[in-house]
Design an enzyme around this catalytic site. Sequence first.
Site, PDB file in Angstrom:
ATOM      1  N   TYR A 107      -3.562   3.895  11.798  1.00  0.00           N
ATOM      2  CA  TYR A 107      -4.341   3.292  10.667  1.00  0.00           C
ATOM      3  C   TYR A 107      -3.990   3.617   9.186  1.00  0.00           C
ATOM      4  CZ  TYR A 107      -7.120   1.775  14.532  1.00  0.00           C
ATOM      5  OH  TYR A 107      -7.664   1.227  15.712  1.00  0.00           O
ATOM      6  N   GLU A 108      -3.932   2.628   8.399  1.00  0.00           N
ATOM      7  CA  GLU A 108      -3.144   2.964   7.233  1.00  0.00           C
ATOM      8  C   GLU A 108      -4.071   3.860   6.181  1.00  0.00           C
ATOM      9  OE1 GLU A 108      -3.395  -1.160   6.498  1.00  0.00           O
ATOM     10  OE2 GLU A 108      -3.903  -0.945   4.376  1.00  0.00           O
ATOM     11  N   CYS A 109      -5.484   3.889   6.661  1.00  0.00           N
ATOM     12  CA  CYS A 109      -6.381   4.922   6.053  1.00  0.00           C
ATOM     13  C   CYS A 109      -5.750   6.305   6.194  1.00  0.00           C
ATOM     14  CB  CYS A 109      -7.806   4.503   6.289  1.00  0.00           C
ATOM     15  SG  CYS A 109      -8.070   5.175   7.997  1.00  0.00           S
ATOM     16  N   HIS A 136       0.643  -1.180   0.102  1.00  0.00           N
ATOM     17  CA  HIS A 136       0.030   0.011  -0.065  1.00  0.00           C
ATOM     18  C   HIS A 136       0.808   1.111  -0.067  1.00  0.00           C
ATOM     19  CE1 HIS A 136      -4.273  -1.303   1.511  1.00  0.00           C
ATOM     20  NE2 HIS A 136      -4.183  -1.443   0.237  1.00  0.00           N
TER      21      HIS A 136
END
Lengths: 352, 255
Positions: B52-54, A127
């Site tokens: 968190y990756e968001c 990601h």
Amino acid sequence: MSHANDRLFDHKLAREWKLKKSRAEKDKRMTLQEAVATLVEDGDSIVETGFAYVRGPMAAYWEIGRQRKKNLVGIFTPGGMNTAWHEFGGLEGAHVAYVGVEMRGLISPFRRGVEAGTLKIYSEWSHGALALALRAAEQGVNYVACKSMLGTDIMRTNPYVREAKDPWTGEPVCLVPAMYPDVAIFHVHHADKYGNSRIWGPSVNDTAIAVAARKVIVTCERIVSSEDIRSNPYQVIIPHYCVDAVCEVPYGAYPGDMPGMYYFDRRLQERVVRIEWKTKESTKEWYEKYILGTKDHYEMIQLIAEEEGMNVLEYMKRLEQLSCDASYFGLGYWGVGGERDWKYEEVAKRAI
Amino acid sequence: MSEVQYTPRELLACVAARLIKDGESVFVGTGLPLVGALLAKKMHAPNMMAIYECGAVDPEPRVLPWSVSCSWTTYKAPIILSMSSVFGHSRAGYADVGFLGGAQIDMYGNINATCIGDYEHPRVRLTGSGGANDIASLCERVIFMGLHLPERLPERVDYITTPGYLDGPGARERAGLVGGGPWRVITHLGVMGFDEETCRMKLISYHPGVTPEVIQQFTGFELLIPDDVTETPKPTEEELRILREEVDPCQLFCF
């Protein structure tokens, strides 16, 4: 026509295209059908926006399914339910950082395609690295040197990234080239008719993607006035000059999550991912009934609501309310449980 | 006195929560790590900061979220950054612990989340890295959680998605990786760590009702078993109460 992969890292082509785009404040409103028909071409690379199942442009993805677009190349950071396109000729290959729905599991059509060798994986990513490839395009740099993916099999199965020595320290770094997808479709809370787009919740990679992509469609919960955007530009993440089409599509993220407005349709997602799409045959049945068999997003929601015997849109709003009161989301009365979301009641009535 | 009753997943969540110290920043992956992090925050680590990756940093979820990105995860976060920024901040040194799951982990702590079998012709295609590779490459130390079965703990994983100690001592440094690498492995049978010299997985504690021999039988490689292994403390009534009533009342993860 070149393959999408030949265009994906071509910064000259991307710049030429963008030099031709109008900078004027032009009314870009059109129907979703029109936008998808004119801007998504067979064989295009299409990048996931939002967090796939959170603020993802699901209505547009289902419309791509209905229009039977062919041989798209997905860029998944992450990727979700639209990978079902593959079994209907819509998805030829993919650049993958993640495809799945976390604890709800793997997406069977994607899994089946890769295992059978019919869906090509062109490159593996993390990601972070894929986010940097898009960010590099936005920042106007040819590539970035990062510390992700080093030492792993991802380096071996991604032909686009390179290991190199940092010229200053001599340490190994991973070079990630700037990426320029053909198409990006965003779903946002508010947009003006020129394409300036405002969101609540995580923007994920969206600003970078809007600048990186050649063709950009914005679908929004509501079209607002330009004054509204200009008087409060702080959550505006996409500038109008990147945008080619603006479509008002309330509940456009259904069955995904739209921060501050509605949560996942958990019952539907769980059932579709775990049961309905388990085999090729059952996926075909589902897709033909709900996607190909309906005229638009609202007819699909109506069909689902009838079968569930409940108002799914009300259910999703209730779920969202469980944790998010509007004041904390800063959505004021635009958001969940608000007085002024009459329009959603209208849509809900139409859908039920 | 009646015995405290708990499920294997509940034990996993409690053990995970205990490994988080107050004041640490924790990069949280999806699934059980989410549960462990929320439990820690409600117990002994109120000043723990979740990332968190968001892009959400230090949110205060009221309900157990369904995703690392959804509105329940980002609720009350004082700032929501972009994806490339949160990983960048981890590289800069703002992430102490990375908290991950995955399909396979090997004796050097390398994790596979990409495919079972040959990459070109996979028997099972999995999700791919997501943020896991970045988390394990950039955070200071990494905790892995998963089920303990021989095929899930093989000598070599089928595909290295996420770096552990790669092929042994010094390999992370040679590869140019930043963070310290794998630190703890929590499974439903025990807690493992890594030998400082050989970088190989070693047993630290076995869960109640399990023995080191059983754990070895369920491990696909030779596990180092030091003399000082102990039994994992059972979940306390307080831990279970908070877990069941506040963190996961619907038993989404801890069933």
